[in-house]
Design a protein around this motif. Structure first.
Motif, PDB file in Angstrom:
ATOM      1  N   ASN A 296       9.150   4.711  35.275  1.00 24.25           N
ATOM      2  CA  ASN A 296       9.420   3.285  35.404  1.00 24.25           C
ATOM      3  C   ASN A 296       8.670   2.427  34.386  1.00 24.25           C
ATOM      4  N   GLN A 297       8.089   3.044  33.355  1.00 24.78           N
ATOM      5  CA  GLN A 297       7.342   2.251  32.389  1.00 24.78           C
ATOM      6  C   GLN A 297       8.241   1.317  31.589  1.00 24.78           C
ATOM      7  N   GLU A 298       9.486   1.724  31.342  1.00 23.63           N
ATOM      8  CA  GLU A 298      10.391   0.873  30.581  1.00 23.63           C
ATOM      9  C   GLU A 298      10.894  -0.305  31.408  1.00 23.63           C
ATOM     10  N   ALA A 299      10.782  -0.215  32.743  1.00 23.90           N
ATOM     11  CA  ALA A 299      11.243  -1.303  33.605  1.00 23.90           C
ATOM     12  C   ALA A 299      10.121  -2.261  33.969  1.00 23.90           C
ATOM     13  N   PHE A 300       8.990  -2.189  33.251  1.00 24.28           N
ATOM     14  CA  PHE A 300       7.846  -3.024  33.597  1.00 24.28           C
ATOM     15  C   PHE A 300       8.168  -4.511  33.471  1.00 24.28           C
ATOM     16  N   ALA A 301       8.979  -4.881  32.493  1.00 25.54           N
ATOM     17  CA  ALA A 301       9.290  -6.298  32.288  1.00 25.54           C
ATOM     18  C   ALA A 301      10.340  -6.805  33.270  1.00 25.54           C
ATOM     19  N   THR A 302      11.271  -5.957  33.672  1.00 27.13           N
ATOM     20  CA  THR A 302      12.372  -6.399  34.526  1.00 27.13           C
ATOM     21  C   THR A 302      12.147  -6.074  36.001  1.00 27.13           C
ATOM     22  N   ARG A 303      11.567  -4.919  36.313  1.00 25.24           N
ATOM     23  CA  ARG A 303      11.277  -4.510  37.689  1.00 25.24           C
ATOM     24  C   ARG A 303       9.821  -4.040  37.792  1.00 25.24           C
ATOM     25  N   PRO A 304       8.877  -4.959  37.671  1.00 28.28           N
ATOM     26  CA  PRO A 304       7.462  -4.553  37.585  1.00 28.28           C
ATOM     27  C   PRO A 304       6.942  -3.864  38.833  1.00 28.28           C
ATOM     28  N   TRP A 305       7.560  -4.103  40.008  1.00 32.77           N
ATOM     29  CA  TRP A 305       7.069  -3.476  41.231  1.00 32.77           C
ATOM     30  C   TRP A 305       7.175  -1.953  41.194  1.00 32.77           C
ATOM     31  N   LEU A 306       8.108  -1.439  40.388  1.00 31.27           N
ATOM     32  CA  LEU A 306       8.237   0.011  40.257  1.00 31.27           C
ATOM     33  C   LEU A 306       7.018   0.616  39.570  1.00 31.27           C
ATOM     34  N   PHE A 307       6.301  -0.190  38.816  1.00 27.72           N
ATOM     35  CA  PHE A 307       5.111   0.252  38.090  1.00 27.72           C
ATOM     36  C   PHE A 307       3.838  -0.107  38.856  1.00 27.72           C
ATOM     37  N   TRP A 308       3.839  -1.264  39.508  1.00 23.21           N
ATOM     38  CA  TRP A 308       2.634  -1.748  40.167  1.00 23.21           C
ATOM     39  C   TRP A 308       2.156  -0.841  41.300  1.00 23.21           C
ATOM     40  N   PHE A 309       3.032  -0.512  42.215  1.00 22.93           N
ATOM     41  CA  PHE A 309       2.594   0.184  43.426  1.00 22.93           C
ATOM     42  C   PHE A 309       2.047   1.587  43.159  1.00 22.93           C
ATOM     43  N   PRO A 310       2.714   2.447  42.351  1.00 21.68           N
ATOM     44  CA  PRO A 310       2.083   3.741  42.037  1.00 21.68           C
ATOM     45  C   PRO A 310       0.745   3.583  41.318  1.00 21.68           C
ATOM     46  N   GLY A 311       0.678   2.644  40.362  1.00 23.49           N
ATOM     47  CA  GLY A 311      -0.583   2.422  39.654  1.00 23.49           C
ATOM     48  C   GLY A 311      -1.677   1.919  40.575  1.00 23.49           C
ATOM     49  N   LEU A 312      -1.316   1.039  41.525  1.00 22.80           N
ATOM     50  CA  LEU A 312      -2.302   0.524  42.475  1.00 22.80           C
ATOM     51  C   LEU A 312      -2.880   1.644  43.337  1.00 22.80           C
ATOM     52  N   PHE A 313      -2.042   2.571  43.781  1.00 18.90           N
ATOM     53  CA  PHE A 313      -2.527   3.658  44.621  1.00 18.90           C
ATOM     54  C   PHE A 313      -3.404   4.619  43.828  1.00 18.90           C
TER      55      PHE A 313
END
Length: 364
Positions: A296-313
Protein backbone atom coordinates in the motif's frame (compact mmCIF):
# COMPACT_ATOMS: atom_id res chain seq x y z
CA UNK A 1 37.94 25.26 65.00
CA UNK A 2 37.53 26.43 61.39
CA UNK A 3 34.03 26.63 59.93
CA UNK A 4 33.20 24.10 57.14
CA UNK A 5 33.27 25.50 53.66
CA UNK A 6 30.22 25.59 51.38
CA UNK A 7 31.62 22.71 49.29
CA UNK A 8 32.07 20.54 52.39
CA UNK A 9 28.50 21.26 53.47
CA UNK A 10 27.20 20.25 50.05
CA UNK A 11 29.20 17.02 50.14
CA UNK A 12 27.88 16.25 53.61
CA UNK A 13 24.28 16.87 52.50
CA UNK A 14 24.79 14.64 49.45
CA UNK A 15 26.16 11.83 51.63
CA UNK A 16 23.20 12.15 53.98
CA UNK A 17 20.78 12.04 51.03
CA UNK A 18 22.41 8.89 49.61
CA UNK A 19 22.35 7.23 53.03
CA UNK A 20 18.69 8.13 53.44
CA UNK A 21 17.83 6.71 50.02
CA UNK A 22 19.68 3.48 50.75
CA UNK A 23 18.02 3.18 54.17
CA UNK A 24 14.56 3.83 52.69
CA UNK A 25 15.16 1.25 49.99
CA UNK A 26 16.26 -1.37 52.51
CA UNK A 27 13.22 -0.66 54.67
CA UNK A 28 10.85 -1.07 51.73
CA UNK A 29 12.34 -4.42 50.62
CA UNK A 30 13.07 -5.87 54.07
CA UNK A 31 11.25 -9.14 54.73
CA UNK A 32 10.38 -9.68 51.06
CA UNK A 33 11.47 -12.60 48.90
CA UNK A 34 13.39 -12.06 45.68
CA UNK A 35 10.27 -12.65 43.61
CA UNK A 36 8.27 -10.12 45.65
CA UNK A 37 11.04 -7.54 45.29
CA UNK A 38 11.13 -8.05 41.51
CA UNK A 39 7.34 -7.69 41.24
CA UNK A 40 7.34 -4.60 43.44
CA UNK A 41 10.04 -2.90 41.39
CA UNK A 42 8.45 -3.83 38.06
CA UNK A 43 4.97 -2.62 39.00
CA UNK A 44 6.54 0.59 40.30
CA UNK A 45 7.96 1.33 36.84
CA UNK A 46 5.41 3.51 35.01
CA UNK A 47 6.86 3.07 31.53
CA UNK A 48 6.97 -0.72 31.89
CA UNK A 49 3.33 -0.85 32.99
CA UNK A 50 2.24 1.28 30.04
CA UNK A 51 4.26 -0.91 27.65
CA UNK A 52 2.80 -4.07 29.20
CA UNK A 53 -0.76 -2.74 28.89
CA UNK A 54 -0.26 -1.72 25.25
CA UNK A 55 1.33 -5.04 24.31
CA UNK A 56 -1.40 -6.99 26.13
CA UNK A 57 -4.12 -5.15 24.20
CA UNK A 58 -2.33 -5.74 20.86
CA UNK A 59 -1.76 -9.42 21.69
CA UNK A 60 -5.39 -10.02 22.65
CA UNK A 61 -6.69 -8.17 19.60
CA UNK A 62 -4.35 -10.01 17.24
CA UNK A 63 -4.98 -13.53 18.49
CA UNK A 64 -8.67 -13.33 19.37
CA UNK A 65 -10.14 -11.14 16.63
CA UNK A 66 -9.33 -13.20 13.54
CA UNK A 67 -8.58 -16.46 15.34
CA UNK A 68 -5.40 -18.47 15.70
CA UNK A 69 -4.27 -22.11 15.95
CA UNK A 70 -7.49 -23.31 14.34
CA UNK A 71 -9.70 -21.42 16.83
CA UNK A 72 -12.13 -18.98 15.16
CA UNK A 73 -12.12 -15.33 16.21
CA UNK A 74 -14.90 -12.89 17.10
CA UNK A 75 -14.37 -10.58 14.09
CA UNK A 76 -16.73 -11.23 11.19
CA UNK A 77 -14.01 -11.02 8.48
CA UNK A 78 -10.62 -12.64 7.98
CA UNK A 79 -7.62 -11.41 6.02
CA UNK A 80 -8.73 -12.97 2.71
CA UNK A 81 -12.48 -12.21 2.73
CA UNK A 82 -13.65 -9.77 0.04
CA UNK A 83 -16.78 -7.68 0.56
CA UNK A 84 -18.37 -4.66 -1.20
CA UNK A 85 -16.70 -1.32 -0.53
CA UNK A 86 -18.28 0.68 2.30
CA UNK A 87 -17.70 4.44 2.45
CA UNK A 88 -15.45 4.06 -0.61
CA UNK A 89 -13.05 1.96 1.48
CA UNK A 90 -12.38 4.70 4.06
CA UNK A 91 -12.37 3.81 7.80
CA UNK A 92 -15.84 3.71 9.31
CA UNK A 93 -14.60 4.36 12.86
CA UNK A 94 -14.55 7.82 14.43
CA UNK A 95 -13.69 9.36 17.79
CA UNK A 96 -16.52 11.90 17.81
CA UNK A 97 -19.17 10.74 17.72
CA UNK A 98 -17.63 7.50 18.99
CA UNK A 99 -18.30 4.80 16.39
CA UNK A 100 -16.73 1.49 15.28
CA UNK A 101 -18.55 0.75 12.06
CA UNK A 102 -18.40 -2.09 9.57
CA UNK A 103 -14.71 -1.63 8.62
CA UNK A 104 -13.00 0.40 11.38
CA UNK A 105 -9.59 0.46 9.63
CA UNK A 106 -11.06 0.71 6.14
CA UNK A 107 -10.73 -1.57 3.11
CA UNK A 108 -8.22 -2.01 0.33
CA UNK A 109 -9.07 -1.58 -3.36
CA UNK A 110 -10.62 -5.02 -3.75
CA UNK A 111 -12.66 -4.89 -0.55
CA UNK A 112 -10.59 -6.81 2.00
CA UNK A 113 -10.98 -5.64 5.60
CA UNK A 114 -7.83 -3.83 6.76
CA UNK A 115 -8.52 -4.52 10.45
CA UNK A 116 -8.47 -8.28 9.80
CA UNK A 117 -5.31 -8.01 7.70
CA UNK A 118 -3.57 -5.85 10.32
CA UNK A 119 -4.44 -8.28 13.10
CA UNK A 120 -3.13 -11.18 11.03
CA UNK A 121 0.07 -9.23 10.37
CA UNK A 122 0.45 -8.50 14.09
CA UNK A 123 0.16 -12.24 14.76
CA UNK A 124 3.04 -12.90 12.39
CA UNK A 125 5.22 -10.20 13.94
CA UNK A 126 4.57 -11.35 17.51
CA UNK A 127 5.24 -14.99 16.59
CA UNK A 128 8.59 -14.13 14.98
CA UNK A 129 9.48 -11.83 17.88
CA UNK A 130 8.81 -14.43 20.59
CA UNK A 131 10.62 -17.25 18.76
CA UNK A 132 13.73 -15.23 17.97
CA UNK A 133 13.84 -13.65 21.44
CA UNK A 134 13.45 -16.95 23.30
CA UNK A 135 15.91 -18.95 21.19
CA UNK A 136 18.53 -16.21 20.80
CA UNK A 137 18.29 -15.31 24.51
CA UNK A 138 18.73 -18.90 25.68
CA UNK A 139 21.58 -19.77 23.30
CA UNK A 140 23.36 -16.45 23.83
CA UNK A 141 23.17 -16.71 27.62
CA UNK A 142 24.45 -20.29 27.65
CA UNK A 143 27.32 -19.72 25.19
CA UNK A 144 28.38 -16.38 26.69
CA UNK A 145 28.07 -17.59 30.27
CA UNK A 146 30.11 -20.75 29.73
CA UNK A 147 32.80 -18.87 27.79
CA UNK A 148 33.09 -16.11 30.38
CA UNK A 149 33.09 -18.36 33.44
CA UNK A 150 35.29 -21.31 32.41
CA UNK A 151 37.71 -19.42 30.11
CA UNK A 152 40.50 -21.55 28.58
CA UNK A 153 39.68 -23.99 25.78
CA UNK A 154 35.91 -23.66 26.42
CA UNK A 155 36.08 -19.94 25.70
CA UNK A 156 38.31 -20.46 22.66
CA UNK A 157 35.95 -22.96 21.01
CA UNK A 158 32.73 -21.05 21.76
CA UNK A 159 34.10 -17.66 20.73
CA UNK A 160 35.52 -19.01 17.46
CA UNK A 161 32.09 -20.48 16.73
CA UNK A 162 30.61 -17.07 17.47
CA UNK A 163 33.08 -15.40 15.10
CA UNK A 164 32.10 -17.80 12.31
CA UNK A 165 28.37 -17.13 12.72
CA UNK A 166 28.71 -13.37 13.18
CA UNK A 167 30.21 -12.88 9.70
CA UNK A 168 27.16 -14.41 7.99
CA UNK A 169 24.99 -11.65 6.46
CA UNK A 170 21.81 -12.02 8.49
CA UNK A 171 19.51 -10.27 6.02
CA UNK A 172 20.73 -12.40 3.11
CA UNK A 173 20.38 -15.60 5.15
CA UNK A 174 16.89 -14.57 6.28
CA UNK A 175 15.89 -13.92 2.67
CA UNK A 176 17.01 -17.43 1.63
CA UNK A 177 15.18 -19.04 4.56
CA UNK A 178 12.09 -16.94 3.84
CA UNK A 179 12.05 -18.11 0.24
CA UNK A 180 12.40 -21.77 1.27
CA UNK A 181 9.75 -21.43 3.98
CA UNK A 182 7.22 -20.01 1.53
CA UNK A 183 7.57 -22.69 -1.14
CA UNK A 184 4.30 -24.31 -2.08
CA UNK A 185 5.62 -27.33 -3.98
CA UNK A 186 5.33 -30.87 -2.68
CA UNK A 187 8.41 -32.56 -1.27
CA UNK A 188 9.69 -33.81 2.04
CA UNK A 189 7.82 -33.48 5.32
CA UNK A 190 10.01 -30.46 6.15
CA UNK A 191 8.93 -28.73 2.95
CA UNK A 192 5.29 -29.48 3.69
CA UNK A 193 5.60 -28.19 7.26
CA UNK A 194 7.42 -25.07 6.09
CA UNK A 195 4.74 -24.36 3.49
CA UNK A 196 2.09 -24.17 6.23
CA UNK A 197 4.26 -22.67 8.98
CA UNK A 198 6.61 -20.36 7.14
CA UNK A 199 6.81 -17.75 9.90
CA UNK A 200 7.56 -20.41 12.53
CA UNK A 201 10.40 -21.85 10.43
CA UNK A 202 11.76 -18.35 9.80
CA UNK A 203 11.63 -17.45 13.50
CA UNK A 204 13.30 -20.66 14.66
CA UNK A 205 16.09 -20.45 12.09
CA UNK A 206 16.80 -16.77 12.73
CA UNK A 207 16.80 -17.41 16.48
CA UNK A 208 19.71 -19.82 16.07
CA UNK A 209 21.80 -17.23 14.24
CA UNK A 210 20.83 -14.06 16.15
CA UNK A 211 22.46 -14.89 19.48
CA UNK A 212 26.06 -13.89 18.69
CA UNK A 213 25.88 -10.28 19.88
CA UNK A 214 24.16 -11.30 23.09
CA UNK A 215 26.75 -14.03 23.72
CA UNK A 216 29.59 -11.50 23.51
CA UNK A 217 27.88 -9.15 25.97
CA UNK A 218 27.09 -11.94 28.45
CA UNK A 219 30.68 -13.22 28.20
CA UNK A 220 32.03 -9.76 29.06
CA UNK A 221 29.68 -9.46 32.02
CA UNK A 222 30.66 -12.92 33.30
CA UNK A 223 34.36 -12.10 32.93
CA UNK A 224 33.84 -9.12 35.22
CA UNK A 225 31.59 -10.80 37.77
CA UNK A 226 33.68 -13.98 38.16
CA UNK A 227 36.45 -11.91 39.74
CA UNK A 228 34.20 -10.28 42.36
CA UNK A 229 34.54 -10.98 46.07
CA UNK A 230 31.19 -12.71 46.49
CA UNK A 231 32.17 -15.28 43.83
CA UNK A 232 35.48 -15.96 45.63
CA UNK A 233 33.55 -16.38 48.88
CA UNK A 234 31.19 -18.85 47.22
CA UNK A 235 34.14 -20.88 45.88
CA UNK A 236 35.81 -20.97 49.31
CA UNK A 237 32.57 -22.14 50.92
CA UNK A 238 32.52 -25.11 48.51
CA UNK A 239 29.75 -24.04 46.12
CA UNK A 240 29.64 -25.91 42.80
CA UNK A 241 30.17 -24.20 39.47
CA UNK A 242 26.47 -24.56 38.61
CA UNK A 243 25.43 -22.90 41.88
CA UNK A 244 27.91 -20.06 41.41
CA UNK A 245 26.70 -19.43 37.86
CA UNK A 246 22.95 -19.61 38.49
CA UNK A 247 22.78 -18.34 42.08
CA UNK A 248 25.49 -15.68 42.21
CA UNK A 249 26.62 -14.51 38.76
CA UNK A 250 23.51 -14.79 36.59
CA UNK A 251 21.28 -12.64 38.89
CA UNK A 252 23.85 -9.86 38.60
CA UNK A 253 24.06 -10.21 34.81
CA UNK A 254 20.32 -10.50 34.20
CA UNK A 255 19.96 -6.76 33.54
CA UNK A 256 22.28 -6.91 30.52
CA UNK A 257 20.61 -10.12 29.36
CA UNK A 258 17.05 -8.80 29.52
CA UNK A 259 17.77 -5.47 27.85
CA UNK A 260 19.55 -7.11 24.94
CA UNK A 261 16.89 -9.82 24.54
CA UNK A 262 14.22 -7.14 24.25
CA UNK A 263 16.35 -5.24 21.74
CA UNK A 264 16.75 -8.49 19.78
CA UNK A 265 12.98 -8.98 19.84
CA UNK A 266 12.38 -5.47 18.51
CA UNK A 267 14.99 -6.03 15.82
CA UNK A 268 13.25 -9.30 14.93
CA UNK A 269 10.01 -7.46 14.19
CA UNK A 270 11.84 -4.96 12.02
CA UNK A 271 13.72 -7.77 10.24
CA UNK A 272 10.49 -9.61 9.42
CA UNK A 273 8.96 -6.32 8.30
CA UNK A 274 11.93 -5.58 6.05
CA UNK A 275 11.86 -9.06 4.49
CA UNK A 276 8.14 -8.86 3.81
CA UNK A 277 8.56 -5.35 2.44
CA UNK A 278 11.17 -6.64 -0.01
CA UNK A 279 8.94 -9.57 -0.97
CA UNK A 280 11.24 -12.17 0.66
CA UNK A 281 9.25 -12.94 3.80
CA UNK A 282 5.56 -13.70 4.13
CA UNK A 283 3.79 -14.05 0.80
CA UNK A 284 0.15 -13.92 -0.33
CA UNK A 285 -2.41 -15.23 0.41
CA UNK A 286 -0.98 -14.81 3.90
CA UNK A 287 -0.03 -11.34 5.06
CA UNK A 288 2.16 -9.45 7.53
CA UNK A 289 2.63 -5.87 8.66
CA UNK A 290 5.62 -5.38 6.39
CA UNK A 291 3.79 -6.85 3.42
CA UNK A 292 0.83 -4.53 4.04
CA UNK A 293 3.15 -1.51 4.09
CA UNK A 294 4.80 -2.66 0.86
CA UNK A 295 1.52 -3.35 -0.92
CA UNK A 296 0.00 0.00 0.00
CA UNK A 297 2.96 2.37 -0.24
CA UNK A 298 1.80 3.71 -3.61
CA UNK A 299 -1.63 4.51 -2.14
CA UNK A 300 -0.19 6.72 0.60
CA UNK A 301 -1.42 9.92 -1.05
CA UNK A 302 -4.91 8.68 -1.97
CA UNK A 303 -5.69 6.05 0.72
CA UNK A 304 -3.28 6.82 3.57
CA UNK A 305 -5.14 4.64 6.10
CA UNK A 306 -3.86 1.55 4.29
CA UNK A 307 -0.35 2.65 5.28
CA UNK A 308 -1.01 4.23 8.67
CA UNK A 309 -2.49 1.33 10.61
CA UNK A 310 0.13 -1.37 9.81
CA UNK A 311 2.92 1.16 10.44
CA UNK A 312 1.31 2.24 13.72
CA UNK A 313 1.17 -1.34 14.99
CA UNK A 314 4.83 -1.93 14.09
CA UNK A 315 5.82 1.14 16.14
CA UNK A 316 3.57 0.23 19.09
CA UNK A 317 4.86 -3.34 19.33
CA UNK A 318 8.52 -2.28 19.21
CA UNK A 319 8.08 0.55 21.75
CA UNK A 320 6.07 -1.56 24.19
CA UNK A 321 8.66 -4.35 24.14
CA UNK A 322 11.47 -1.87 24.80
CA UNK A 323 9.58 -0.30 27.72
CA UNK A 324 8.86 -3.73 29.21
CA UNK A 325 12.53 -4.66 28.88
CA UNK A 326 13.58 -1.46 30.62
CA UNK A 327 11.26 -2.22 33.53
CA UNK A 328 12.46 -5.82 33.80
CA UNK A 329 16.08 -4.64 33.80
CA UNK A 330 15.41 -2.32 36.74
CA UNK A 331 13.41 -5.00 38.55
CA UNK A 332 15.91 -7.86 38.23
CA UNK A 333 19.13 -5.89 38.70
CA UNK A 334 20.12 -6.32 42.38
CA UNK A 335 22.36 -3.24 42.13
CA UNK A 336 19.45 -1.03 41.12
CA UNK A 337 18.22 1.35 43.82
CA UNK A 338 15.31 3.71 43.34
CA UNK A 339 16.29 7.17 44.61
CA UNK A 340 13.40 8.90 46.41
CA UNK A 341 14.22 12.59 46.35
CA UNK A 342 11.42 13.66 48.72
CA UNK A 343 12.46 11.18 51.43
CA UNK A 344 16.13 12.07 51.01
CA UNK A 345 15.45 15.83 51.30
CA UNK A 346 13.30 15.39 54.40
CA UNK A 347 15.94 13.17 56.03
CA UNK A 348 18.69 15.68 55.18
CA UNK A 349 16.71 18.56 56.68
CA UNK A 350 15.97 16.54 59.80
CA UNK A 351 19.65 15.63 60.18
CA UNK A 352 20.78 19.23 59.67
CA UNK A 353 18.33 20.51 62.32
CA UNK A 354 19.17 17.89 64.92
CA UNK A 355 22.96 18.13 64.43
CA UNK A 356 23.35 21.58 66.17
CA UNK A 357 21.23 20.34 69.11
CA UNK A 358 23.47 17.32 69.49
CA UNK A 359 26.61 19.50 69.33
CA UNK A 360 25.19 21.85 71.94
CA UNK A 361 24.42 18.99 74.30
CA UNK A 362 27.96 17.70 73.94
CA UNK A 363 29.36 21.15 74.73
CA UNK A 364 27.27 21.53 77.85
Amino acid sequence: MSQPTQEEELLAQQALAEAAATHASSEVTSGLSQGQIVRKRFFGHTGALIGLAVFAVIFLLAFTSVGAFGIPGWWKYNHVDVSPLVNDGAPTSSFWPLAWGEHPFGQDRIGRDLFAMTMRGAQQSITVMVLIGAIAGAVGAIVGGLAGYFRGWVEAILMRLTDVIIIIPLLLLAAVVGQIANRRDEGSWLTGFAANNGVVILGIFLGFVSWVGLARLVRGEFLTLREREFVDAARISGASNARIIFKHILPNAVGVLIVNVTLTMSAAILLETALSYLGLGVKAPDTSLGLLVAQNQEAFATRPWLFWFPGLFIILICLSINFIGDGLRDAFDPRQKKFKAKTAIETTRHSSTTAPVADASKGS
